[in-house]
Scaffold this active site. Sequence first.
Site, PDB file in Angstrom:
ATOM      1  N   TYR A  18      -2.488 110.909  58.509  1.00 62.79           N
ATOM      2  CA  TYR A  18      -3.378 111.224  57.382  1.00 62.79           C
ATOM      3  C   TYR A  18      -4.700 111.808  57.903  1.00 62.79           C
ATOM      4  O   TYR A  18      -5.176 112.836  57.419  1.00 62.79           O
ATOM      5  CB  TYR A  18      -3.622 109.971  56.529  1.00 62.79           C
ATOM      6  CG  TYR A  18      -4.688 110.161  55.493  1.00 62.79           C
ATOM      7  CD1 TYR A  18      -4.489 111.008  54.411  1.00 62.79           C
ATOM      8  CD2 TYR A  18      -5.904 109.510  55.608  1.00 62.79           C
ATOM      9  CE1 TYR A  18      -5.484 111.200  53.459  1.00 62.79           C
ATOM     10  CE2 TYR A  18      -6.903 109.695  54.660  1.00 62.79           C
ATOM     11  CZ  TYR A  18      -6.689 110.537  53.593  1.00 62.79           C
ATOM     12  OH  TYR A  18      -7.679 110.730  52.669  1.00 62.79           O
ATOM     13  N   GLU A  40      -7.518 107.486  44.815  1.00 65.95           N
ATOM     14  CA  GLU A  40      -8.818 106.847  45.058  1.00 65.95           C
ATOM     15  C   GLU A  40      -9.140 105.840  43.956  1.00 65.95           C
ATOM     16  O   GLU A  40      -9.695 104.773  44.231  1.00 65.95           O
ATOM     17  CB  GLU A  40      -9.945 107.883  45.157  1.00 65.95           C
ATOM     18  CG  GLU A  40      -9.829 108.841  46.321  1.00 65.95           C
ATOM     19  CD  GLU A  40     -10.023 108.229  47.691  1.00 65.95           C
ATOM     20  OE1 GLU A  40     -10.383 107.046  47.801  1.00 65.95           O
ATOM     21  OE2 GLU A  40      -9.805 108.945  48.682  1.00 65.95           O
ATOM     22  N   TRP A  48      -7.705 101.546  51.642  1.00 64.55           N
ATOM     23  CA  TRP A  48      -7.073 102.859  51.573  1.00 64.55           C
ATOM     24  C   TRP A  48      -5.688 102.805  52.206  1.00 64.55           C
ATOM     25  O   TRP A  48      -4.758 103.451  51.768  1.00 64.55           O
ATOM     26  CB  TRP A  48      -7.962 103.910  52.240  1.00 64.55           C
ATOM     27  CG  TRP A  48      -7.372 105.288  52.176  1.00 64.55           C
ATOM     28  CD1 TRP A  48      -7.035 106.079  53.229  1.00 64.55           C
ATOM     29  CD2 TRP A  48      -7.041 106.043  51.010  1.00 64.55           C
ATOM     30  NE1 TRP A  48      -6.504 107.276  52.785  1.00 64.55           N
ATOM     31  CE2 TRP A  48      -6.504 107.282  51.423  1.00 64.55           C
ATOM     32  CE3 TRP A  48      -7.138 105.804  49.637  1.00 64.55           C
ATOM     33  CZ2 TRP A  48      -6.069 108.265  50.544  1.00 64.55           C
ATOM     34  CZ3 TRP A  48      -6.709 106.780  48.747  1.00 64.55           C
ATOM     35  CH2 TRP A  48      -6.184 107.986  49.203  1.00 64.55           C
TER      36      TRP A  48
END
Length: 185
Positions: A18, A40, A48
């Site tokens: 990522y 988000e 996350w």
Amino acid sequence: MEKIRCGWCEKDDVYRKYHDEEWGKPVYDDETIFEFLILESFQAGLSWYTILTKRENFRKAFDDFDYKKIASYSDEKIEELMQDTGIIRNRLKILATVTNAQKFQEIQKEFGSFSKYIWGFVEGKPIDNRPKTLKDVPATTEISDTLSKDLKKRGFKFMGSTVVYAHMQATGMMNDHVEDCYLRK
């Protein structure tokens, strides 16, 4: 020679991939911007990493992040999502996703694209904060405060300044790669 990355991504290969392929790279297409807005907003109060490992489940559950479809989800679809163990089953966040898809389209109509609207907060180009270490990376900024307030005024949900700043980082509006990260060079 091993690559030096931002310290937050060294947990595992999911995080490294990522970081290396997406985080901090400028995104201008509405579809990807919407995907990150959704992810988000689900992250609020969670890590996350949790969201990232469930990303493909979210993609499947939310019709490939198609905001036009999501904007018209029925009560039945919402109940179906509440039963989906592959995603975060938070009713308020699921309902917020539907609302945010509707508001997203309103902004598109007003500005021509959501991208034009959101990138307007940074004058169309990434802000390079040039942090030396992770400690120098803020959780919010004046710009994320302003953008968050504007999104909320327009009816968006789960778009506090911290969520908005994380979105700005993810979509490359803010470059917060630390000084010795190989992507900085």
